[in-house]
Design an enzyme around this catalytic site. Structure first.
Site, PDB file in Angstrom:
ATOM      1  N   CYS A 139       3.527   8.731   0.589  1.00 37.13           N
ATOM      2  CA  CYS A 139       4.080   7.938   1.683  1.00 37.13           C
ATOM      3  C   CYS A 139       4.335   6.532   1.138  1.00 37.13           C
ATOM      4  O   CYS A 139       3.388   5.812   0.815  1.00 37.13           O
ATOM      5  CB  CYS A 139       3.056   7.931   2.822  1.00 37.13           C
ATOM      6  SG  CYS A 139       3.517   6.877   4.190  1.00 37.13           S
TER       7      CYS A 139
ATOM      8  N   CYS B 157       0.991  -0.963  15.775  1.00 41.44           N
ATOM      9  CA  CYS B 157       0.999  -0.786  14.320  1.00 41.44           C
ATOM     10  C   CYS B 157       0.437  -2.011  13.602  1.00 41.44           C
ATOM     11  O   CYS B 157       0.859  -3.140  13.858  1.00 41.44           O
ATOM     12  CB  CYS B 157       2.432  -0.514  13.866  1.00 41.44           C
ATOM     13  SG  CYS B 157       2.592  -0.313  12.090  1.00 41.44           S
TER      14      CYS B 157
ATOM     15  N   CYS C 162      -1.203   6.449   9.383  1.00 42.06           N
ATOM     16  CA  CYS C 162       0.010   5.838   9.917  1.00 42.06           C
ATOM     17  C   CYS C 162      -0.332   4.570  10.682  1.00 42.06           C
ATOM     18  O   CYS C 162      -1.229   4.569  11.519  1.00 42.06           O
ATOM     19  CB  CYS C 162       0.679   6.763  10.923  1.00 42.06           C
ATOM     20  SG  CYS C 162       1.138   8.321  10.265  1.00 42.06           S
TER      21      CYS C 162
ATOM     22  N   CYS D 191       6.237  -6.089   7.773  1.00 41.79           N
ATOM     23  CA  CYS D 191       7.286  -5.529   8.626  1.00 41.79           C
ATOM     24  C   CYS D 191       7.632  -6.555   9.687  1.00 41.79           C
ATOM     25  O   CYS D 191       6.761  -7.248  10.207  1.00 41.79           O
ATOM     26  CB  CYS D 191       6.786  -4.241   9.280  1.00 41.79           C
ATOM     27  SG  CYS D 191       8.062  -3.383  10.232  1.00 41.79           S
TER      28      CYS D 191
ATOM     29  N   CYS E 151       5.738  -3.805  16.227  1.00 34.49           N
ATOM     30  CA  CYS E 151       5.386  -2.778  17.212  1.00 34.49           C
ATOM     31  C   CYS E 151       3.915  -2.991  17.589  1.00 34.49           C
ATOM     32  O   CYS E 151       3.077  -3.248  16.733  1.00 34.49           O
ATOM     33  CB  CYS E 151       5.580  -1.376  16.633  1.00 34.49           C
ATOM     34  SG  CYS E 151       7.290  -1.040  16.167  1.00 34.49           S
TER      35      CYS E 151
ATOM     36  N   GLU F  44       0.838  -1.190   0.000  1.00 32.28           N
ATOM     37  CA  GLU F  44       0.000   0.000   0.000  1.00 32.28           C
ATOM     38  C   GLU F  44       0.875   1.243   0.000  1.00 32.28           C
ATOM     39  O   GLU F  44       1.973   1.256   0.560  1.00 32.28           O
ATOM     40  CB  GLU F  44      -0.897  -0.008   1.238  1.00 32.28           C
ATOM     41  CG  GLU F  44      -1.755  -1.256   1.265  1.00 32.28           C
ATOM     42  CD  GLU F  44      -2.892  -1.187   2.261  1.00 32.28           C
ATOM     43  OE1 GLU F  44      -3.857  -1.911   2.066  1.00 32.28           O
ATOM     44  OE2 GLU F  44      -2.817  -0.418   3.230  1.00 32.28           O
TER      45      GLU F  44
END
Ligand code: SAH
Length: 343
Positions: free
Chosen positions: A96, A110, A332, A103, A107, A82
């Site tokens: 962005c 997230c 985010c 990932c 975290c 994305e």
């Protein structure tokens, strides 16, 4: 798109050909080689067969937020990433970009990390995300003028590809976006921040800090157990010294976790202790409104404002980043690989 392959195919051509071709791809924004009529027909056909310019993607339009568009791109191996376009009121257009599929950092706040890591993106796959939106904006006679590496993944764990992508994004013959308009956000991969400082690139560096001490940070960012906070901040100070660029500390405001006056005080102390006096003016804290993705709650607006005002009063420059793209899961920490939209 495969820039390396394009360069190889043109190797036997006069040097100006590569310039012409880059212009066609990045400025005229062609999506089919047949549009480059100054190339011989056989060459155009070869390029179409071996270096397709098609970017397989789909736009997801927000409703409440017309100023944010998310795109889901489908990579050659079928994986999805994305990427987000933010249109600011000032007329700036920021893309962005993602640097990895998924990932590995996990975290707690997230969504990207919660789905695990698939693979690194190539430099071309990163550049294509900008190119995709450049093509969208062309229809409105606009261009991308900022790129932030704040999408899926950890850019400094895909160092070489990210660096190569930055060079193409900046290349005046390619996308021509100034280094000062390119930002990389990292959880703080110490060795690679040092390396980046030595590249002397004039890009902006942001650190995902999110907590003022190791104990709290380790609760939400497992990577903190590997790189202690004082070491990470020391290398951010080094980056500021080397480049004389401003460094951003990102701090997500999570209710009753890191948003209390006590943490604001601790944060001021941490910054003053970690950055040399002459570098402190280069530091600014970006307080981020937390986009709910699961267990935590966002801090309230009044608490964020108090936190902000305290930092300012203590001489630490601070800004508040409001929600952007929440309604299309484009904000985010909400980017996952196309999961909620195309599957
Ligand atoms: N891995 C890099 C690049 C991703 S940047 C990094 O962590 O810096 C993505 C930014 O969005 C980071 O500052 C990240 O901490 C922040 N973010 C992640 N989840 C979020 C959420 N739920 N709400 C608000 N910001 C979030």
């Amino acid at each position: 798109m495969n820039l390396q392959k394009i360069t190889e195919i043109l190797a036997t051509e006069p040097a100006y050909r590569l310039k012409q071709v880059k212009r066609a791809v990045f400025v005229d924004l062609i999506s089919n080689w047949s549009q480059v009529t100054n190339l011989a027909l056989a060459l155009r056909e070869k390029l179409n067969a071996e270096c397709s310019l098609v970017i397989d993607g789909q736009l997801v339009q927000g409703q409440a937020d017309n100023n944010v568009q998310k795109a889901i791109l489908i990579l050659a191996d079928g994986l999805k990433i994305e990427t987000v376009l933010m249109r600011h009121k000032t007329g700036r257009q920021t893309v962005c970009v993602s640097s990895q599929v998924g990932c590995a950092l996990a975290c707690a706040f997230c969504a990207t990390g919660q789905n695990g890591f698939k693979r690194n993106l190539s430099a071309d796959e990163i550049v294509e995300q900008v190119l995709f939106f450049q093509r969208v904006l062309k229809k409105e006679n606009c261009r991308v003028n900022n790129v932030v590496f704040m999408g899926m993944g950890e850019p400094l764990l895909n160092y070489d590809a990210v660096l190569a992508a930055i060079k193409t994004i900046n290349d005046p013959l390619a996308l021509g976006i100034g280094m000062r308009h390119i930002s990389v956000s990292t959880v703080g991969i110490i060795e690679n921040i040092k390396k980046l400082a030595a590249e002397d690139l004039q890009i902006n560096l942001a650190l995902s800090l999110h907590a003022p001490n190791d104990e709290l940070r380790s609760k939400i960012m497992p990577i903190n157990k590997k790189f202690a906070l004082n070491e990470v901040l020391k290398v951010m100070d080094f980056y500021a010294s080397q480049t004389n660029r401003r460094v951003m500390l990102e701090y997500i405001m999570i209710k009753d976790f890191n948003d209390q006056p006590e943490q604001a005080q601790e944060l001021v102390g941490l910054i003053k202790k970690s950055f040399k006096a002459e570098n402190q003016k280069l530091v600014f804290v970006n307080l981020i409104v937390y986009n709910p993705t699961g267990i935590f709650k966002p801090a309230t607006d009044s608490v964020i404002k108090e936190f902000h005002d305290y930092l300012m009063q203590e001489g630490i420059d601070a800004t508040i980043r409001f929600r952007f793209g929440n309604d299309i899961n484009a904000a985010c920490g909400q980017l996952v690989y196309g999961k909620n939209n195309l599957d």
